[in-house]
Write an enzyme that holds these catalytic residues in place. Sequence first.
Site, PDB file in Angstrom:
ATOM      1  N   TRP A  76       0.413  -1.420  -0.053  1.00  0.00           N
ATOM      2  CA  TRP A  76      -0.110  -0.246  -0.115  1.00  0.00           C
ATOM      3  C   TRP A  76       1.290   1.391  -0.513  1.00  0.00           C
ATOM      4  CZ3 TRP A  76      -1.360   4.434   2.849  1.00  0.00           C
ATOM      5  CH2 TRP A  76      -2.246   4.760   2.973  1.00  0.00           C
ATOM      6  N   GLY A 103       5.197  -0.434   7.259  1.00  0.00           N
ATOM      7  CA  GLY A 103       5.801   0.444   8.229  1.00  0.00           C
ATOM      8  C   GLY A 103       5.914   1.696   7.240  1.00  0.00           C
TER       9      GLY A 103
END
Length: 610
Positions: A76, A103
Amino acid sequence: MCGIVGFIGNEEASPILLDGLSRLEYRGYDSAGLAVYGQEQGVQVVKAKGRLKGLSDLTQGGATVHGSLGVGHTRWATHGAPSDINSHPQVSESGRFAVVHNGIIENYVEIREFLQSKGVTFVSQTDTEVVAQLLEYYYRGGLLDAVNKTLNRIRGAYALGIICADHPDMLIAVRQDSPLIIGRGECFHMLASDVTAVIKYTREVSYLDDGEIAILTRDGVEVRDRYRQVVEKAVSHVDWEVSAAEKGGYEHFMAKEIMEQPEAFRKTVFPRIKDGHVLLDELEFTPEYLKDMDKLYIIACGSSYHVGMVAKYNLEKLLRKPVEVTLASEFRYCDPIVSERTLALVISQSGETIDTLAAMREAKRLGARVLAIVNVVGSTIAREADDVLYTWAGPEIAVATTKAYSTQLALTYLIGLHFAEVMGAISPESYARIVSELLLLPTKMESILEQRDSIQYFASLYFNHPSIFFIGRNVDYAVGLEGSLKLKEISYIHSEAYAAGELKHGTISLIEPGTLVVALGSYAPLFEKTMSNVVEVKSRGADVLGLTTGTLYDAMVKTVDHAMAVPETHPMLLPSLDVLPLQLFAYYVALQRGCDIDKPRNLAKSVTVE
Ligand code: M6R
């Protein structure tokens, strides 16, 4: 957000990685990739922008990429647009290291410049590439040594899966503020962002804690803490079935999860009610603590925040204590007034939402006791809270939450009733009435879901409206917020929810002939007030779709264009019924518009970056 899966064993890794990634698709992603080590081929990397199917087609379902050690990733995009190059795995210059990451590496610019000054060439725009390049930079033959040095250098939130061509017997997992679990099998081990990716292969899992590194081999797992001391990790057994994370004949997970709500409600509530009393064995709140409590601070994001909005109305009424509801992303930065007498109620389906987690830690730091409502067992919020109540909703796959929302709501009712009883703040008669109504809710929910055809009909009338407003008062307003979010996130129609009385203070200027207003008028004490607002929007040409209860239906249908009634219940519990038609309306509108309902654009199921 990004999904990670890793495998080390004796079988071909690629099909297992692809299967694991397909089960993480619900998290939201825009590209996918895998890296597999083969004895003859070395580290082979295949990446594709777009849906996982592209990656699967490229590798013929994994058949063209051989080897029994590998990592896979659904990305993403944060740093760098979605593209083949920016997809993970990211590899070091020599191709020796392949890394998947969930992250953000906060100091990646500085590290990138440092490595460039040493002659390293970067090919992607990602923050992740610095991890692969740093590993290579520090590598002198010892894999763990290079990993430790790299971790000492990077800052941020990360879950990492790492393979190295020189160490084909090791798969490295690292966790810092991003979820990562280890799946333990016979002669194989896996790492993954969550259990859905490994459940087909093993039900025995361990949850990594922040700062930990796991070294996975074919025969074992060694976990080291942040001081690199070996630690024993508990092994948990996952007891839900693989089928719980499959569509079971429905066209979409969202449809299945909407229909599962009565059962999820029963599972969450019924075992916690015995002989007419709410028993929350998990909790120990004394009358003294609750009477002395200065404030209940509800902290959450998105739909979980909307549950908090309903809970505020109900808990203040039941407990006569101030309840503040705040968005987790705001809490940390608003200098919150929290004392040791404050109870923070943290609500999260995933238990991994980074804003909620950070806010929870801040609340704890400021002295609050934290009670969490969480769906995912073993998630970080569940583990770090002082007290936890699980919603037994089972895995929720669709990005748009439905059954988690309903079960969270259910737990706020139980908390309210339990606290009120412990504090002696409720009469036995009122208590008994609410408990008996609570037990009737699942059957009433079923009766609403049976009327889904009529909601599909309303959706067919309004699916082309460019803008849809939701209005209501008190708990009706709180449910309207959720109805509006459901609609916009999956149908991409602009929508806003307003407290009906607030319309005149600005928003009514947006109402023009043909605007659709969904009016929630179930909360009887304020029905007439809401209907005055309905008349106001009607006189400005709005189409109005009304939602109310059986007894108020006749009064509403005279004024609105179409109306629907939910069964009667205690006013406090109405949101559990009212939300169902709104979820179905959003679903059918999105269906009619041909939207990607389970994986709406730009959204992720579990938001693990700030
Ligand atoms: O896992 P969480 O409950 O912490 O997630 C919070 C929000 O991200 C989530 O509710 C989001 O708003 C949903 N997409 C709503 O359907």
